[in-house]
Design a protein around this motif. Structure first.
Motif, PDB file in Angstrom:
ATOM      1  N   GLN A 148       0.699  -1.189   0.062  1.00 30.34           N
ATOM      2  CA  GLN A 148       0.144   0.106  -0.125  1.00 30.34           C
ATOM      3  C   GLN A 148       0.837   1.209  -0.014  1.00 30.34           C
ATOM      4  O   GLN A 148       1.856   1.299   0.800  1.00 30.34           O
ATOM      5  CB  GLN A 148      -0.994  -0.181   1.309  1.00 30.34           C
ATOM      6  CG  GLN A 148      -2.055  -1.112   1.227  1.00 30.34           C
ATOM      7  CD  GLN A 148      -2.997  -1.181   0.241  1.00 30.34           C
ATOM      8  OE1 GLN A 148      -3.188  -0.162  -0.532  1.00 30.34           O
ATOM      9  NE2 GLN A 148      -3.504  -2.241   0.253  1.00 30.34           N
ATOM     10  N   GLU A 151       0.756   7.467   0.334  1.00 30.62           N
ATOM     11  CA  GLU A 151       0.158   8.712  -0.276  1.00 30.62           C
ATOM     12  C   GLU A 151      -1.465   8.702  -0.579  1.00 30.62           C
ATOM     13  O   GLU A 151      -2.211   9.729  -0.638  1.00 30.62           O
ATOM     14  CB  GLU A 151       0.525   9.107  -1.632  1.00 30.62           C
ATOM     15  CG  GLU A 151       2.269   9.425  -1.606  1.00 30.62           C
ATOM     16  CD  GLU A 151       2.691   9.849  -3.194  1.00 30.62           C
ATOM     17  OE1 GLU A 151       1.913  10.269  -3.875  1.00 30.62           O
ATOM     18  OE2 GLU A 151       3.931   9.939  -3.125  1.00 30.62           O
ATOM     19  N   GLN A 152      -1.925   7.543  -0.286  1.00 34.74           N
ATOM     20  CA  GLN A 152      -3.533   7.311  -0.138  1.00 34.74           C
ATOM     21  C   GLN A 152      -3.998   7.684   1.236  1.00 34.74           C
ATOM     22  O   GLN A 152      -3.029   7.813   2.478  1.00 34.74           O
ATOM     23  CB  GLN A 152      -3.954   5.709  -0.334  1.00 34.74           C
ATOM     24  CG  GLN A 152      -3.260   5.161  -1.474  1.00 34.74           C
ATOM     25  CD  GLN A 152      -3.790   3.534  -1.372  1.00 34.74           C
ATOM     26  OE1 GLN A 152      -4.875   3.405  -1.593  1.00 34.74           O
ATOM     27  NE2 GLN A 152      -2.866   2.764  -1.254  1.00 34.74           N
ATOM     28  N   SER A 153      -5.002   8.123   1.380  1.00 33.45           N
ATOM     29  CA  SER A 153      -5.623   8.205   2.667  1.00 33.45           C
ATOM     30  C   SER A 153      -5.579   7.017   3.571  1.00 33.45           C
ATOM     31  O   SER A 153      -5.731   5.795   3.226  1.00 33.45           O
ATOM     32  CB  SER A 153      -7.044   8.559   2.730  1.00 33.45           C
ATOM     33  OG  SER A 153      -8.101   7.779   2.373  1.00 33.45           O
ATOM     34  N   ALA A 156      -8.512   4.808   2.620  1.00 32.25           N
ATOM     35  CA  ALA A 156      -8.348   4.003   1.547  1.00 32.25           C
ATOM     36  C   ALA A 156      -7.183   2.951   1.535  1.00 32.25           C
ATOM     37  O   ALA A 156      -7.516   1.725   1.288  1.00 32.25           O
ATOM     38  CB  ALA A 156      -7.688   5.191   0.307  1.00 32.25           C
TER      39      ALA A 156
END
Length: 169
Positions: A148, A151-153, A156
């Motif tokens: 993962q 930079e994703q929340s 997310a």
């Protein structure tokens, strides 16, 4: 079918604790902050900006392996935060609990530095990030990691991880 033991891994500042805690809450299982198993000598070394050696990490990894094995042996779910930077470390953890799944949190050096700079009260100085990045051996495809990008929340990352685990929660 019981949940496999889950290790949320990566270098300092990637969000292992937050993702691990949130994942455990979503799955309704125990969360273990791997840092609490470090002996005081390890914490003191890191706080002083001294990278840990494999010998320094051995007892810590064995303690985490024991927690994974105990949970797996009882059929209880567990999520553990642990850097698990090198393949031999992950092999040690898998030897104790063979079904262990690794969630590898990745991100740019700049983002990791920003996150580490924003933390308060953590023993790990930014000066050790490059040492961790140099030590990191990303999991190979044969380890079936769930990778993962940070930079994703956090939401997310959590949703994608639960989906990748094949768990509906």
């Amino acid at each position: 079918m019981p949940l496999p033991p889950i290790v949320v891994m990566g270098v300092s500042g990637c969000g292992k604790s937050r993702v691990g805690r949130d994942l455990a809450a979503r799955l309704g299982v125990t969360f273990l902050e791997g840092d609490v198993l470090h002996p005081p000598e390890n914490v003191a070394r890191m706080a002083a900006g001294i990278p840990l050696t494999d010998a320094d990490r051995q007892g810590w990894l064995e303690a985490i392996a024991g927690a994974l094995a105990q949970a797996a042996g009882c059929g209880e779910g567990i999520v553990v935060s642990c850097s698990a930077l090198r393949r031999p470390y992950r092999d040690l953890l898998r030897a104790a609990a063979p079904a262990t799944r690794f969630v590898h949190l990745t991100g740019s050096r700049a983002l990791l530095i920003d996150r580490m700079a924003a933390r308060e009260g953590h023993f790990m100085p930014i000066s050790l990030l490059d040492s961790q990045l140099a030590t990191l051996e990303p999991p190979g495809a044969d380890e079936q990691p769930i990778v993962q990008n940070i930079e994703q929340s956090p939401a997310a990352i959590l949703d994608a991880t639960v989906e990748a685990l094949g768990i509906i929660k």
